[in-house]
Design an enzyme around this catalytic site. Structure first.
Site, PDB file in Angstrom:
ATOM      1  N   ASP A 253       0.856  -1.176   0.000  1.00 40.81           N
ATOM      2  CA  ASP A 253       0.000   0.000   0.000  1.00 40.81           C
ATOM      3  C   ASP A 253       0.901   1.237   0.000  1.00 40.81           C
ATOM      4  O   ASP A 253       2.105   1.149   0.293  1.00 40.81           O
ATOM      5  CB  ASP A 253      -0.900  -0.022   1.239  1.00 40.81           C
TER       6      ASP A 253
ATOM      7  N   ASP B 126      -0.235   5.187   0.847  1.00 38.63           N
ATOM      8  CA  ASP B 126      -0.488   6.127   1.938  1.00 38.63           C
ATOM      9  C   ASP B 126      -0.393   5.421   3.279  1.00 38.63           C
ATOM     10  O   ASP B 126      -1.092   4.432   3.524  1.00 38.63           O
ATOM     11  CB  ASP B 126      -1.880   6.755   1.793  1.00 38.63           C
TER      12      ASP B 126
END
Length: 342
Positions: free
Chosen positions: A26, A28
């Site tokens: 991922d 953020d």
């Protein structure tokens, strides 16, 4: 990983960068925050890559194109090509292409990332319900997305046009704090139409399918900071996961996680990819990791010992998840977490 109820974080005698062939990361809260690289991310990713691990960046944000994401990561010191980026826009475009004719028109409520992904699948993005779309797709369009775009979606859906959403994350982090995400925008259209979209992004299977197709991963490790997208997505895909504590999930949320939100491994940041993971073992009525022993009392979790705070958290996870079984843990863990500074 099987779908049986996890009652403890696992250990690994090998560095995770050696035990898995591909990291599905991922962005953020894992690699960057507010546009800036998170501490230790750049060096950790470079070392993992040097060890032979493929790095793929998997994001539910459908606004930016893979080229734009790759350019941002490269500017941060993480050399990345567009082929290393997988977005929910790509996943939803494939989902639509499997249900409509080649070259079909699709009404876009979102940004450039959606348009590029649709064209990649041979579909034609359009802007109005009057353009004859055979599908509506909705993705994050940024803070400047006009309110009238939602009306266009509603007009088409009311005529029976199928509705798709890249993802349903209710919030998205910004430099100023937490802002409404695509899920909040989807709710606007849902309330106005009473319809339900087909959703592609994490934690749902279309996103996992898209990621595996594009990376060819055979032993993937999902690396994320969110329990309800990253970790649940790994659970649904029946692959292992590493939760890093650099994003939205805190210790209390981890201890209360239901089965589908329990990661295989837990570490402070991306340096956890470069090491083995300590074992959590039974110790009398409790669980031991490093210098800590955790037990579940009648109404609270208790922690004894000393050592690395993360070892204490791993032991607490085992006590909480075992006590909870297949439900969330309601035991008070405040004092135990305070001892760990978490």
């Amino acid at each position: 990983m099987s779908q049986s109820v996890r009652t403890s974080p696992e250990g690994s005698g090998r560095a995770l960068s050696e035990a898995y062939d591909t990291a599905l990361l991922d962005l953020d809260g894992v690699v960057y925050a507010g546009g800036n690289a998170i501490a230790h991310a750049v060096d950790s990713l470079a070392t993992a890559r040097a060890c032979g691990m493929r790095l793929a960046y998997v994001t539910n944000n459908a606004l930016r194109t893979p080229d734009a994401v790759a350019e941002h990561l490269t500017e941060l010191g993480i050399p990345t090509g567009a082929d290393d980026v997988i977005t929910s826009a790509q996943a939803v475009a494939r989902l639509i292409s499997e249900q409509v004719p080649a070259g079909a028109r699709v009404l876009v409520i979102g940004g450039e990332g959606l348009r590029v992904a649709l064209r990649e699948r041979g579909l034609e993005p359009v802007d109005s319900a009057e353009d004859g779309p055979v599908a509506v797709v909705q993705g994050y369009g940024g803070p400047d997305l006009a309110w009238g775009r939602f009306a266009e979606a509603c007009y088409a859906i009311a005529r029976g046009v199928p509705w798709f959403a890249s993802n349903t994350d209710l919030t998205i982090p910004s430099a100023r704090g937490i802002a409404p995400g695509n899920g909040a925008a989807v709710e606007v259209v849902r309330i106005a139409t009473g319809a339900e979209p087909q959703v592609a992004g994490k934690p749902l299977p279309p996103m996992h399918k898209e990621t595996i197709l594009r990376t060819g991963a055979e032993r993937p490790l999902v690396v994320g900071d969110r329990l309800d997208t990253d970790i649940e997505g790994a659970f649904n895909g029946e692959v292992d996961s590493l939760l890093v504590l650099t994003g939205v999930t805190d210790g209390a949320q981890l201890l209360a996680a239901p089965p589908q939100h329990r990661p295989t491994y837990v570490d402070a940041d991306l340096r956890g990819m470069l090491t083995g993971q300590p074992e959590v073992t039974g110790a009398g009525d409790g669980f031991r990791c490093g210098g800590w022993t955790a037990t579940a009392g009648r109404d609270r979790l208790e922690l004894d010992g000393d050592g690395e705070p993360l070892d204490g958290l791993r032991a607490l996870c085992a006590a909480a998840w075992t006590a909870a079984g297949d439900g969330s843990c309601a035991l008070d863990a405040e004092k135990a977490l305070a001892r760990l500074g978490l």
